[in-house]
Design a protein around this motif. Structure first.
Motif, PDB file in Angstrom:
ATOM      1  N   ARG A 172       0.850  -1.196   0.000  1.00  0.00           N
ATOM      2  CA  ARG A 172       0.000   0.000   0.000  1.00  0.00           C
ATOM      3  C   ARG A 172       0.882   1.241   0.000  1.00  0.00           C
ATOM      4  O   ARG A 172       1.989   1.239   0.547  1.00  0.00           O
ATOM      5  CB  ARG A 172      -0.946   0.016   1.192  1.00  0.00           C
ATOM      6  N   HIS A 173       0.364   2.301  -0.631  1.00  0.00           N
ATOM      7  CA  HIS A 173       1.052   3.585  -0.659  1.00  0.00           C
ATOM      8  C   HIS A 173       0.605   4.415   0.533  1.00  0.00           C
ATOM      9  O   HIS A 173      -0.577   4.410   0.903  1.00  0.00           O
ATOM     10  CB  HIS A 173       0.727   4.323  -1.961  1.00  0.00           C
ATOM     11  N   LEU A 174       1.557   5.136   1.127  1.00  0.00           N
ATOM     12  CA  LEU A 174       1.272   5.941   2.312  1.00  0.00           C
ATOM     13  C   LEU A 174       1.775   7.366   2.109  1.00  0.00           C
ATOM     14  O   LEU A 174       2.822   7.591   1.488  1.00  0.00           O
ATOM     15  CB  LEU A 174       1.955   5.342   3.551  1.00  0.00           C
ATOM     16  N   THR A 175       1.033   8.308   2.656  1.00  0.00           N
ATOM     17  CA  THR A 175       1.535   9.675   2.731  1.00  0.00           C
ATOM     18  C   THR A 175       2.594   9.738   3.817  1.00  0.00           C
ATOM     19  O   THR A 175       2.783   8.779   4.578  1.00  0.00           O
ATOM     20  CB  THR A 175       0.402  10.646   3.079  1.00  0.00           C
ATOM     21  N   ARG A 176       3.277  10.868   3.910  1.00  0.00           N
ATOM     22  CA  ARG A 176       4.253  11.008   4.992  1.00  0.00           C
ATOM     23  C   ARG A 176       3.563  10.887   6.346  1.00  0.00           C
ATOM     24  O   ARG A 176       4.084  10.230   7.253  1.00  0.00           O
ATOM     25  CB  ARG A 176       4.971  12.358   4.887  1.00  0.00           C
ATOM     26  N   ARG A 177       2.388  11.486   6.485  1.00  0.00           N
ATOM     27  CA  ARG A 177       1.668  11.401   7.757  1.00  0.00           C
ATOM     28  C   ARG A 177       1.296   9.955   8.066  1.00  0.00           C
ATOM     29  O   ARG A 177       1.435   9.486   9.208  1.00  0.00           O
ATOM     30  CB  ARG A 177       0.413  12.266   7.699  1.00  0.00           C
ATOM     31  N   GLY A 178       0.828   9.215   7.054  1.00  0.00           N
ATOM     32  CA  GLY A 178       0.475   7.817   7.268  1.00  0.00           C
ATOM     33  C   GLY A 178       1.683   6.981   7.652  1.00  0.00           C
ATOM     34  O   GLY A 178       1.603   6.092   8.512  1.00  0.00           O
ATOM     35  N   ALA A 179       2.822   7.262   7.027  1.00  0.00           N
ATOM     36  CA  ALA A 179       4.045   6.531   7.357  1.00  0.00           C
ATOM     37  C   ALA A 179       4.503   6.830   8.779  1.00  0.00           C
ATOM     38  O   ALA A 179       4.963   5.929   9.493  1.00  0.00           O
ATOM     39  CB  ALA A 179       5.140   6.882   6.356  1.00  0.00           C
ATOM     40  N   LEU A 180       4.374   8.072   9.197  1.00  0.00           N
ATOM     41  CA  LEU A 180       4.795   8.450  10.554  1.00  0.00           C
ATOM     42  C   LEU A 180       3.911   7.814  11.619  1.00  0.00           C
ATOM     43  O   LEU A 180       4.356   7.601  12.748  1.00  0.00           O
ATOM     44  CB  LEU A 180       4.795   9.972  10.701  1.00  0.00           C
ATOM     45  N   ARG A 181       2.652   7.534  11.275  1.00  0.00           N
ATOM     46  CA  ARG A 181       1.801   6.830  12.232  1.00  0.00           C
ATOM     47  C   ARG A 181       2.337   5.420  12.488  1.00  0.00           C
ATOM     48  O   ARG A 181       2.265   4.905  13.601  1.00  0.00           O
ATOM     49  CB  ARG A 181       0.361   6.765  11.726  1.00  0.00           C
ATOM     50  N   LEU A 182       2.888   4.808  11.438  1.00  0.00           N
ATOM     51  CA  LEU A 182       3.457   3.466  11.590  1.00  0.00           C
ATOM     52  C   LEU A 182       4.868   3.504  12.172  1.00  0.00           C
ATOM     53  O   LEU A 182       5.261   2.607  12.928  1.00  0.00           O
ATOM     54  CB  LEU A 182       3.505   2.765  10.228  1.00  0.00           C
ATOM     55  N   ALA A 183       5.627   4.534  11.815  1.00  0.00           N
ATOM     56  CA  ALA A 183       7.032   4.621  12.227  1.00  0.00           C
ATOM     57  C   ALA A 183       7.338   6.030  12.726  1.00  0.00           C
ATOM     58  O   ALA A 183       7.961   6.835  12.013  1.00  0.00           O
ATOM     59  CB  ALA A 183       7.947   4.246  11.071  1.00  0.00           C
ATOM     60  N   PRO A 184       6.899   6.363  13.952  1.00  0.00           N
ATOM     61  CA  PRO A 184       7.105   7.718  14.479  1.00  0.00           C
ATOM     62  C   PRO A 184       8.563   8.127  14.594  1.00  0.00           C
ATOM     63  O   PRO A 184       8.858   9.320  14.670  1.00  0.00           O
ATOM     64  CB  PRO A 184       6.448   7.662  15.864  1.00  0.00           C
ATOM     65  N   ARG A 214      12.559  10.596  10.610  1.00  0.00           N
ATOM     66  CA  ARG A 214      12.720  12.047  10.503  1.00  0.00           C
ATOM     67  C   ARG A 214      11.745  12.582   9.458  1.00  0.00           C
ATOM     68  O   ARG A 214      11.706  12.095   8.322  1.00  0.00           O
ATOM     69  CB  ARG A 214      14.143  12.374  10.068  1.00  0.00           C
ATOM     70  N   LYS A 215      10.989  13.594   9.816  1.00  0.00           N
ATOM     71  CA  LYS A 215       9.976  14.119   8.907  1.00  0.00           C
ATOM     72  C   LYS A 215      10.584  14.667   7.622  1.00  0.00           C
ATOM     73  O   LYS A 215       9.977  14.587   6.549  1.00  0.00           O
ATOM     74  CB  LYS A 215       9.170  15.218   9.598  1.00  0.00           C
ATOM     75  N   ASP A 216      11.791  15.224   7.719  1.00  0.00           N
ATOM     76  CA  ASP A 216      12.397  15.837   6.539  1.00  0.00           C
ATOM     77  C   ASP A 216      13.209  14.839   5.705  1.00  0.00           C
ATOM     78  O   ASP A 216      13.845  15.215   4.724  1.00  0.00           O
ATOM     79  CB  ASP A 216      13.286  17.010   6.943  1.00  0.00           C
ATOM     80  N   ALA A 217      13.190  13.558   6.087  1.00  0.00           N
ATOM     81  CA  ALA A 217      13.996  12.562   5.384  1.00  0.00           C
ATOM     82  C   ALA A 217      13.236  11.869   4.265  1.00  0.00           C
ATOM     83  O   ALA A 217      13.826  11.134   3.479  1.00  0.00           O
ATOM     84  CB  ALA A 217      14.519  11.519   6.367  1.00  0.00           C
ATOM     85  N   PHE A 218      11.921  12.106   4.172  1.00  0.00           N
ATOM     86  CA  PHE A 218      11.138  11.422   3.142  1.00  0.00           C
ATOM     87  C   PHE A 218       9.847  12.192   2.892  1.00  0.00           C
ATOM     88  O   PHE A 218       9.446  13.047   3.690  1.00  0.00           O
ATOM     89  CB  PHE A 218      10.828   9.982   3.574  1.00  0.00           C
ATOM     90  N   VAL A 219       9.194  11.889   1.782  1.00  0.00           N
ATOM     91  CA  VAL A 219       7.944  12.575   1.441  1.00  0.00           C
ATOM     92  C   VAL A 219       6.745  11.633   1.463  1.00  0.00           C
ATOM     93  O   VAL A 219       5.591  12.066   1.468  1.00  0.00           O
ATOM     94  CB  VAL A 219       8.038  13.243   0.049  1.00  0.00           C
ATOM     95  N   GLY A 220       6.990  10.349   1.467  1.00  0.00           N
ATOM     96  CA  GLY A 220       5.932   9.350   1.500  1.00  0.00           C
ATOM     97  C   GLY A 220       6.578   7.990   1.664  1.00  0.00           C
ATOM     98  O   GLY A 220       7.789   7.881   1.920  1.00  0.00           O
ATOM     99  N   ALA A 221       5.790   6.929   1.514  1.00  0.00           N
ATOM    100  CA  ALA A 221       6.357   5.597   1.691  1.00  0.00           C
ATOM    101  C   ALA A 221       5.453   4.559   1.041  1.00  0.00           C
ATOM    102  O   ALA A 221       4.277   4.817   0.764  1.00  0.00           O
ATOM    103  CB  ALA A 221       6.540   5.280   3.176  1.00  0.00           C
ATOM    104  N   ILE A 222       6.031   3.389   0.823  1.00  0.00           N
ATOM    105  CA  ILE A 222       5.285   2.221   0.370  1.00  0.00           C
ATOM    106  C   ILE A 222       5.519   1.118   1.394  1.00  0.00           C
ATOM    107  O   ILE A 222       6.673   0.873   1.783  1.00  0.00           O
ATOM    108  CB  ILE A 222       5.756   1.756  -1.020  1.00  0.00           C
TER     109      ILE A 222
END
Length: 579
Positions: free
Chosen positions: A153-165, A168-176
């Motif tokens: 699944r594709h995740l926004t940066r906010r969605g990724a941070l919920r899984l992996a707090p 670093r917020k500035d290290a990525f823009v989203g995740a899979i």
């Protein structure tokens, strides 16, 4: 075929009596096949041969899985990065094996694990990696092996941070997020060997191949030395399989020179850190300038690795240097909001990958990753490959053995043979609360045992019923019960304290003192099973402590040469002196 074909399942027990009986049989019988090396490929070859009705012997110079097969990333995976290299056949093969191991062969040992792949570009990278992961899932689906493995699944940066707090917020823009599988590599090897034993294989660790028997050009067996007693003997066989990984060239030299397969060693190191140092409910995969770096969930810990550097020093004890550790920390810290330091590292381990180089035209290349050769009559060599596809490597090796044997040999059936502990596992897992109530153990303890032993948990519970004190956790390593230490020696072939603390359990990398504090208690539990005197028990504790001290010293050295020299400073426990 010669020997005593298996007409029914025997015992999977690999204790001191079984080792002695195996060595006695090796001295007086001729086997269809003798396997040299008891890592995952050798264990797989033994099982493949035994389940085809062949008589099988296995010798291993050290402990089972003591080389590469206990020092991997502990992943069973299709090789997502191979898609970039257009190695579609390799990925398809690995995904097929992943599904087989999870669903049929070893559902008690191989489990799904999620990974988060952070992206740094909003458009092209998400499309590029997204297409790769989608193809990965599609290939798995086509193999019919998706049960228990969710789709990506594709995740926004906010969605990724919920899984992996901890990211670093500035290290990525989203995740899979995608899924693969993981395993305790050394435990898996043990279960493969025990399954081979159940089908009649004769197996002995601490038994070194020191030469080959020859009749003219043909290899007709081995000369072996029992490193525990110092005695030597011969093992006659119609075919010999060399499955020694990074020691392939060394064994080839014993038959009189260089062979068709040449292997060089590449070192990979891993760090173990406590779970609370990285706040995440998922594993993480990071791209580096050389390959990839995994952050892998591991019980109450994370495993972080790996590196890839040439190694031409001691193959028995590859050493992790401070430079290696710094490299891993530097790269993982690029995405963590709270950087890890050397003080966060509980454990470190280093392993060697057997990489193929300089194959000749005569080599039979059976996949992109491993090769099998029959350089002289009676000898089969197998090398390369990856842990996930061990079963295919083993099948190919025994196919070559079958070609060299007179008479019809059955086709491989290991894709349909469950490892010991697998049959009935789902039902026993569902009954875990009842097992807990009956045994008096907490359900979390029963779950731990089921994940490690499957339905063989009954053996452990019987031990505890006979000796209730064995139901207590080890002091200082309370993830493990005292019964597991006893069982490692009585049923799982452990001969020394290091075998138990480094491979039958993972205490040597999962505790801050790397098992030194629990060494005495564990040694005293092993002593009655292995017949140790007080002198030998003390010696085991002393040698283990010296091993850990040498490892720690090596990890403070900057380069490989210095780290290797430090690591070599620890004495070997075998050959064993008279107690």
């Amino acid at each position: 075929m010669t020997g005593s074909p298996v007409t029914g399942l025997g015992s999977s027990r690999l204790g001191p009596a079984e080792r002695a009986a195996a060595l006695e049989r090796m001295a007086r019988e001729e086997f269809d096949v003798v396997v040299v090396g008891a890592g995952i490929v050798g264990a797989g070859a033994a099982l493949d041969a035994a389940t085809r009705g062949l008589s099988v012997a296995v010798v291993e110079a050290r402990d089972f899985a003591s080389g590469t097969s206990s020092r991997s990333s502990k992943l069973i995976h299709g090789g997502l990065r191979y898609l970039e290299q257009y190695n579609f056949d390799l990925v398809r093969e690995a995904l097929t094996e992943r599904g087989l191991l999870m669903q049929r062969v070893a559902p008690h040992l191989v489990r799904p694990v999620p990974f988060l792949l952070p992206t740094t570009h909003r458009v092209w990278e998400r499309g590029y990696f997204g297409a790769g992961v989608a193809l990965y899932d599609l290939m798995s689906f086509q193999m019919g092996n998706t049960r228990g493995v969710p789709h990506h699944r594709h995740l926004t940066r906010r969605g990724a941070l919920r899984l992996a707090p901890s990211l670093r917020k500035d290290a990525f823009v989203g995740a899979i997020q995608y899924w693969d599988a993981q395993v305790d590599d050394a435990r898996y090897v043990m279960m493969v060997l025990r399954t081979a034993a159940e089908y009649g294989a004769q197996i002995a660790s601490r038994t070194q191949c020191v030469g080959f028997l020859r009749e003219g050009e043909r290899v007709t067996g081995l000369r072996i030395r029992d490193l525990e007693s110092g005695t030597s003997s011969e093992v006659r066989a119609k075919q010999v399989v060399n499955a020694t990984g990074v020691w392939t060239d060394d064994i080839q030299e014993l038959v009189g020179g260089r062979g068709q397969i040449h292997v060089r060693a590449s070192k990979g190191i891993h760090l173990v850190v406590p779970k609370d140092r990285i706040h995440s409910s998922t594993g993480i995969i990071l791209r580096t300038e050389k390959s990839v770096l995994f952050v892998i969930p591991w019980g109450r810990h994370w495993i972080i690795g790996t590196t890839d550097t040439a190694w031409d020093l001691d193959k028995v004890h590859p050493a992790a240097s401070r430079a290696d550790i710094d490299y891993v920390l530097e790269h993982v810290n690029q995405v963590l909001s709270t950087p890890l330091t050397h003080d966060d590292v509980e454990g470190v381990y280093a392993g060697l990958r057997p990489l193929l180089v300089g194959e000749t035209d005569e080599t039979s290349k059976l996949s992109r990753e491993h090769v099998v050769a029959h350089p002289v009559p009676g000898l089969v060599l197998v090398a390369g490959g990856k842990y996930t596809t061990y079963r295919v490597m083993a099948k190919d090796a025994i196919d070559a053995v079958a070609h060299g044997l007179d008479g019809k040999v059955a086709e491989s059936c290991t894709d349909r043979v469950a490892l010991v502990g697998a049959d009935g596992y789902p039902a026993m897992w569902n009954a875990r609360h009842r097992l807990a109530a009956r045994s008096g153990l907490h359900v979390a303890r029963v779950e731990h045992l089921l994940h490690r032993y499957g339905t063989l948990v009954d053996d452990l519970l019987a031990l505890i019923a006979e000796q209730p004190d064995l139901g207590k956790p080890l002091t200082g390593a309370d993830d493990y019960l005292r019964a597991e230490i006893v069982y490692a020696a009585s049923h799982e072939g452990a001969r020394h304290l290091n075998d138990v603390l480094s491979r039958r359990t993972r205490i040597s990398i999962e505790t801050w003192d790397r098992g030194v504090g629990v060494a005495r208690e564990a040694a005293e539990l092993l002593a009655p099973v292995l017949g140790w005197s007080k002198k030998q028990t003390d010696r085991e504790v002393e040698y283990y402590s010296k091993r850990i001290e040498a490892e720690r010293d090596s990890q403070n050295e900057l380069g490989d040469q210095e780290a290797d020299a430090r690591r070599r400073g620890a004495p070997e426990i075998v050959p064993t002196a008279a107690p």
